[in-house]
Design an enzyme around this catalytic site. Structure first.
Site, PDB file in Angstrom:
ATOM      1  CB  THR A  49      -0.924   0.047   1.233  1.00 24.27           C
ATOM      2  OG1 THR A  49      -0.124   0.036   2.428  1.00 24.27           O
ATOM      3  CG2 THR A  49      -1.888  -1.114   1.246  1.00 24.27           C
TER       4      THR A  49
ATOM      5  CG  ASN B 136       1.586   5.105   5.512  1.00 26.71           C
ATOM      6  OD1 ASN B 136       0.677   5.912   5.674  1.00 26.71           O
ATOM      7  ND2 ASN B 136       2.285   4.595   6.509  1.00 26.71           N
TER       8      ASN B 136
ATOM      9  CD  GLU C  59      -1.461   1.549   5.604  1.00 26.56           C
ATOM     10  OE1 GLU C  59      -0.744   0.728   4.990  1.00 26.56           O
ATOM     11  OE2 GLU C  59      -1.825   1.407   6.774  1.00 26.56           O
TER      12      GLU C  59
END
Length: 319
Positions: free
Chosen positions: A212, A214, A260
């Protein structure tokens, strides 16, 4: 579109113009009515259109600590206004000294001496000047002295969002905070967006097979309620379908609230340090703590599948 930061940035030879003034956070559908009318009238009159707005939000200066969550940073508002055809945006630094300007002084210093307003377009609840003492009647009265007209636009659009309340930035912020991003999108006329720089997190998503981005969001950003959402991650102009997580990551006893975004089926992305945008399309589920990593992985897989379905349905409907 020209962008000016303060009165000193306005060109010395600037001529007559049509002006509208406001915070215009989110540039929602009500705002679009006013700004759109200012653009329309400017074109009819053969002069430029100017939006005057403020930074920081006036409430932060008048009542420190009361800065509302922002639906859009200034550069995003400028992009949205440019799409509406605005010719120039003036961002006035809102200082304690500036807040003490009387309504008449504001008109002279900004509208008359610098922007040479021939017409000012506003909503009926517009207030300005020290302690918000100026209203549309005062604005029109001063216009008779300083040779500009005032046109009022009713921005009270209504829909299903908020149970039929008139559309406003305040209502939009409340819906975003509740996770009702479909309702927020109805008011905005587009999905709610947050922006920021991608920073290194715990990298658990990468370990689980779902890396992901962030996103360290900009200060005062209006962030949706904790949960999983379908939407998009935009990087350098490329818009990618995404499953988005907002929350403290209860599975790993996290304490810091994060945004995220997993770019669905994209591999090898190196986004660290890049400025990205995350658009929220639909709520998928609430945040939860699972009994095992296997259960978590199953839930993530379902989130990605559901997000893909929602995004494809939305895009097919728009096509």
């Amino acid at each position: 579109m020209q962008r000016w930061r303060g009165l000193e940035d306005i060109p010395q030879d600037w001529g007559r113009s049509v002006v509208t003034i406001g915070s215009y956070d989110g540039v929602h559908r009500g705002h679009q009515l006013i700004i759109g009318r200012a653009v329309e009238r400017a074109r009819e009159l053969g002069v430029p259109s100017v939006v005057v707005t403020f930074d920081p939000h006036p409430s932060e200066v008048v009542r420190p600590g009361s800065h509302p969550p922002l639906l859009a940073p200034h550069h995003r508002r400028a992009e949205l206004m440019a799409e509406l055809g605005v010719d120039a945006i003036l961002i006035l630094p809102f200082t304690s000294e500036f807040s003490k300007l009387s309504a008449a002084d504001f008109v002279v210093k900004v509208l008359v001496d610098k922007l040479h307003a021939t017409l000012v377009v506003e909503g009926p609840n517009f207030r300005f000047g020290h302690k918000a003492a100026g209203n549309v009647d005062v604005l029109a009265e001063l216009g008779r002295t300083y040779d500009y007209e005032v046109e009022l636009i009713d921005l009270r659009v209504r829909g299903e969002a908020g149970g039929g309340e008139p559309f406003s930035s305040t209502l939009t912020r409340r819906l975003v905070g509740l996770g009702d991003i479909e309702g927020a999108a109805e008011i905005l006329g587009r999905p709610h967006r947050v922006e920021g720089v991608v920073v290194r997190g715990a990298q658990r998503g990468r370990e689980l097979g779902y890396p992901t981005a962030n996103v360290e969001t900009l200060p005062h950003t209006a962030i949706p309620a904790d949960g999983v959402y379908a939407g998009w991650l935009t990087v350098n102009g490329e818009r990618m379908p995404a499953a988005i997580s907002v929350g403290t990551n209860p599975q790993f006893d996290g304490t810091e609230r994060t945004v995220e975004a997993y770019a669905i089926d994209r591999v090898g992305l190196d986004l660290y340090g890049l400025h990205v945008a995350v658009d929220f399309l639909a709520y998928v589920r609430g945040m939860a703590k699972f009994d095992s990593i296997e259960d978590l992985l199953e839930a993530i897989g379902n989130d990605v599948k559901r997000s893909t379905e929602l995004i494809e349905a939305y895009e097919a409907g728009r096509g």
